[in-house]
Scaffold this active site. Structure first.
Site, short mmCIF file in Angstrom:
data_model
loop_
_atom_site.label_atom_id
_atom_site.label_comp_id
_atom_site.label_asym_id
_atom_site.label_seq_id
_atom_site.Cartn_x
_atom_site.Cartn_y
_atom_site.Cartn_z
N ASP A 434 0.42 -1.22 0.10
CA ASP A 434 0.17 -0.42 0.21
C ASP A 434 0.71 0.94 -0.22
O ASP A 434 2.36 1.40 0.13
CB ASP A 434 -1.04 0.05 1.62
CG ASP A 434 -1.96 1.08 1.07
OD1 ASP A 434 -2.15 1.35 0.21
OD2 ASP A 434 -2.90 1.14 2.32
N ASP A 633 -2.11 -3.15 6.40
CA ASP A 633 -2.20 -2.76 8.29
C ASP A 633 -3.55 -3.06 8.47
O ASP A 633 -4.20 -2.60 9.58
CB ASP A 633 -1.41 -1.98 8.39
CG ASP A 633 -1.87 -0.68 7.85
OD1 ASP A 633 -2.93 -0.48 7.18
OD2 ASP A 633 -1.61 0.54 8.02
N ASP A 637 -7.80 -4.85 4.53
CA ASP A 637 -6.39 -5.42 4.55
C ASP A 637 -6.95 -7.17 4.89
O ASP A 637 -6.22 -8.46 3.69
CB ASP A 637 -5.98 -5.28 4.01
CG ASP A 637 -4.82 -4.18 3.95
OD1 ASP A 637 -5.19 -3.49 3.13
OD2 ASP A 637 -4.17 -2.76 4.64
#
Length: 745
Positions: A434, A633, A637
């Site tokens: 990400d 995180d 996700d």
């Protein structure tokens, strides 16, 4: 951060012997620990499905059980090591004079044996050798007998057969030599040879190897003990009346206010209530640079306070602290099994019956074609084959490396959920990361407010910040903080609605307001006009642009930038060198994503990605034959982390993300992924080295022991040399595994 320890019983169902808890071939038969048991639990390092409440031998491989590591583990001496050391001392004390008595004539020293006479010397050999074989070697004989009784042949099957054959043959030869045929007699003296010294030396050498192996194996638990030793022993609690008292760490309660003086260890997890200091978190995160902490910042137990004085409030104590959960996760990982272990198990399972067959064939061949005394040579050859082929090195090859690697990872801030994760991560070729919080600081800042001609800058910012005040998104926080810093008074927003991946809607001062990206504008049928060009220019600089809509018309836009972490460029370079193709998945539009990717050297981007899309992207890559790791995180996700071949949870993330991941990085940045990859590569290389050594050793040793070199070189190794070689192979495998403790991450 809250770590969720791996459910080893559940996890191991697809990566080792440990299937469903009550599988007839797994935990149900060999796990005898009653529910609710709180005392020590003993398990086999090679067969973690074997668990019981008292020390003893593994019913599958015969290896001595070890106490499970963990926060509650007893740090006392290993009872098997204590017992074997005592037996080794007795064995050495009796075997040395036995060897002098039997071997001295071979070196021309005949006086000792002549002094006693041949008959008395043979009985002395019996007196000296019997305690070594029957008492010092009792654990091996008992485990060998158990292996035949349960039909679970293992390394002790071979040792017991070799020692028992040597001893019983020698005993009968001593008591009733007349029953032996001529093939057993020495052609010169007519005597029947005895092998008390060979059996005694085998027992002593195997004991020596076991003691050295047990001592080395204890080193694999040093990482856990070192972690436990990090914890403070006491805490200084501040009572409601202002008085202070030193109390034991286990007496600290959630909500207690604790004083942390300069240089002290942080006693438990908590938050700073008063004061400011720098905290050395290297023992938890692996990061050497101290972290500045002030009021409201989180603190982790066992980290070290710098020069400032702090007052903290305890938020997690006992087994809920990060340190305790790290210990539990490491302990669980050490007991898990890598898929490559199945290969070793399969080889070892077929190897023992094959070796017994080779020993029988060697005996027959020597008895028929060997020189006189043929049967004596046949016995020596068969016993040597049984001893040298002991597959203990093969069985130790994988678990020793896994146990050492998981401990080393914990010291570097890399927590491994199970052994399978290490094996999978070595094969990963694609890494999805990400942008926000992984490549960047995760703390965006407002950098520009660009109003349309008929709107004021303050008005546009007030509308955006008032609406975003109800959101927890990092971009929202940046806008609100930017407005407050500029002294803008915010209004109350109503009818708040978050449009996933696009923006937010609501009302401010009774007027309809929206804030979002180009996708939201398209949904609302709006065109950015002149602002669109400015937006594109800012996106090309890596900024994130959001349009502000008032009563159905664009009033302006706000631009937010998230600075790149200082460590990101070097970490990306290292990841490329380690063989990764790096893909950035982000909710930003393609122009912004491409600008960031170009600046950082990222291979591929996936822009305008909604949280639900990440799992689909991973599936598509897997369909192309890629092995994919995903770093994330957030709660959103978790599906992607579970879908990936290897999920990597950034340590500051949500519980569900950590639970779904194979690796957890205590310090959530790319450097942790670099460490995890290096550890995985080093561990699998170490395991393959161990398996190679073990297989080559057995592949070469068995035919030599059987006597294939005798017709060419006149070489036939003795059972004593076979015992030494077997012990040396096991020790070499353990020592090679322990090298992982020093691997550079």
């Amino acid at each position: 951060m809250h770590l969720v320890p791996a459910d080893t019983a559940g996890e191991a169902g697809h990566h080792g012997h440990r299937a469903a808890p009550h599988d007839s071939d797994a935990g149900g038969r060999y796990d005898t620990v009653p529910p609710g048991h709180t005392g020590p639990v003993y398990t086999c390092p090679m067969h973690p499905e074997v668990r019981q409440t008292a020390p003893g031998a593994c019913p599958l491989c015969g290896m001595g059980l070890q106490q499970e590591s963990g926060a509650a583990a007893d740090d006392g001496p290993n009872p098997e090591l204590v017992d074997f050391t005592r037996r080794l001392r007795v064995g050495l004390a009796l075997t040395v004079p036995l060897l002098v008595l039997t071997m001295a004539p071979l070196f021309g020293v005949t006086a000792i044996r002549s002094f006693f006479g041949e008959t008395t010397a043979l009985w002395l050999e019996f007196v000296l050798g019997t305690p070594v074989i029957l008492w010092s070697g009792k654990p091996f004989l008992v485990r060998g007998w158990t292996s035949f009784r349960t039909q679970k042949l293992n390394m002790f099957s071979l040792i017991a057969m070799g020692v028992a054959a040597s001893y019983l043959y020698s005993l009968v030869a001593l008591i009733a030599p007349g029953i032996f045929p001529a093939g057993f007699r020495d052609p010169d003296t007519g005597a029947v040879g005895v092998y008390f010294e060979a059996a005694a030396v085998i027992v002593t050498l195997v004991l020596l190897g076991q003691v050295m192996e047990l001592r080395a194996r204890e080193g694999t638990g040093k990482a856990i003990r070192a972690l436990l030793d990090l914890a403070a022993k006491t805490a200084r609690v501040i009572r409601p009346d202002g008085s202070e008292e030193e109390i034991a760490l286990e007496d600290v309660q959630v909500g207690d206010r604790l004083r942390v003086r300069p240089g002290d260890k942080i006693p438990v997890d908590g938050v700073v209530a008063e004061g400011h200091s720098s905290i050395d978190e290297s023992m938890i995160t692996g990061e050497p640079v101290p972290v500045e902490k002030g009021a409201g910042d989180s603190l982790t137990g066992a980290t070290i306070n710098g020069t400032g004085a702090l007052v903290m409030e305890a938020t997690r104590v006992g087994n809920d602290t990060m340190l305790a959960q790290i210990v539990e996760m490491v302990s669980s990982a050490q007991k898990s099994r890598a898929p490559i272990q199945k290969f070793a198990d399969m080889v070892a399972g077929r190897f023992v019956p094959a070796v017994i067959g080779v020993a029988v064939l060697a005996f027959v061949a020597w008895a028929i074609w060997g020189p006189a005394p043929a049967y004596a040579y046949a016995l020596v050859s068969a016993v040597s084959v049984l001893i040298i082929a002991c597959p203990c090195a093969l069985g130790l090859a994988t678990p020793m490396s896994i146990m050492t690697a998981t401990g080393r990872g914990a010291q570097a801030g890399v927590l491994i959920k199970n052994a399978e994760a290490l094996e999978r991560f070595e094969k990963v070729d694609t890494l999805i990361v990400d942008k926000t919080g992984t490549l960047t600081e995760g703390k965006p800042k407002l950098v520009a407010v660009l109003p349309e001609a008929n709107h004021a800058e303050t008005e546009v910012l007030r509308l955006a910040a008032s609406l975003e005040r109800g959101s927890e998104h990092p971009l929202a926080e940046a806008i609100v903080s930017g407005a407050e810093a500029r002294g803008v008074t915010l209004a109350e927003a109503g009818d708040f609605e978050a449009v996933t991946g696009k923006g937010v809607k609501g009302t401010v001062d009774g007027k309809a307001v929206a804030l979002g990206n180009a996708a939201l504008m398209a949904d609302m049928g709006l065109d950015g006009g002149d602002l669109a060009e400015q937006a594109n220019a800012r996106r090309d600089e890596g900024e994130t642009v959001m349009f502000v809509v008032l009563d159905g018309a664009i009033a302006g836009m706000v631009s937010v930038a998230d600075p790149t972490k200082e460590s990101t460029p070097a970490a990306l370079k290292a990841l490329h060198e380690l063989g990764f193709r790096i893909i950035m998945a982000t909710g930003d539009n393609e122009r912004t994503a491409r600008a960031v990717a170009k600046r950082l050297g990222i291979d591929e981007i996936r822009a305008d990605v909604l949280p639900a899309d990440k799992a689909s992207i991973i599936k598509d890559l897997q369909a192309q034959g890629r092995k994919v790791a995903m770093a994330g995180d957030g709660v959103n996700d978790a599906p992607a982390l579970a879908q990936a071949d290897v999920g990597i949870a950034m340590g500051s993330g949500a519980d569900v993300a950590i639970e779904s991941a194979a690796f957890t990085l205590v310090k959530g940045n790319l450097e942790g992924i670099v460490r995890a990859r290096r550890l995985a590569l080093a561990t699998m290389r170490n395991i393959r080295q161990n398996l190679f050594f073990a297989l080559i050793y057995n592949g070469v040793g068995v035919p030599i022991a059987a006597g294939v070199l005798y017709p060419f070189l006149g070489l036939l190794i003795s059972p004593m040399f076979a015992a030494f070689a077997m012990s040396a192979s096991s020790i070499s495998v353990v020592l090679n595994a322990l090298r992982l403790r020093r691997v550079s991450l």
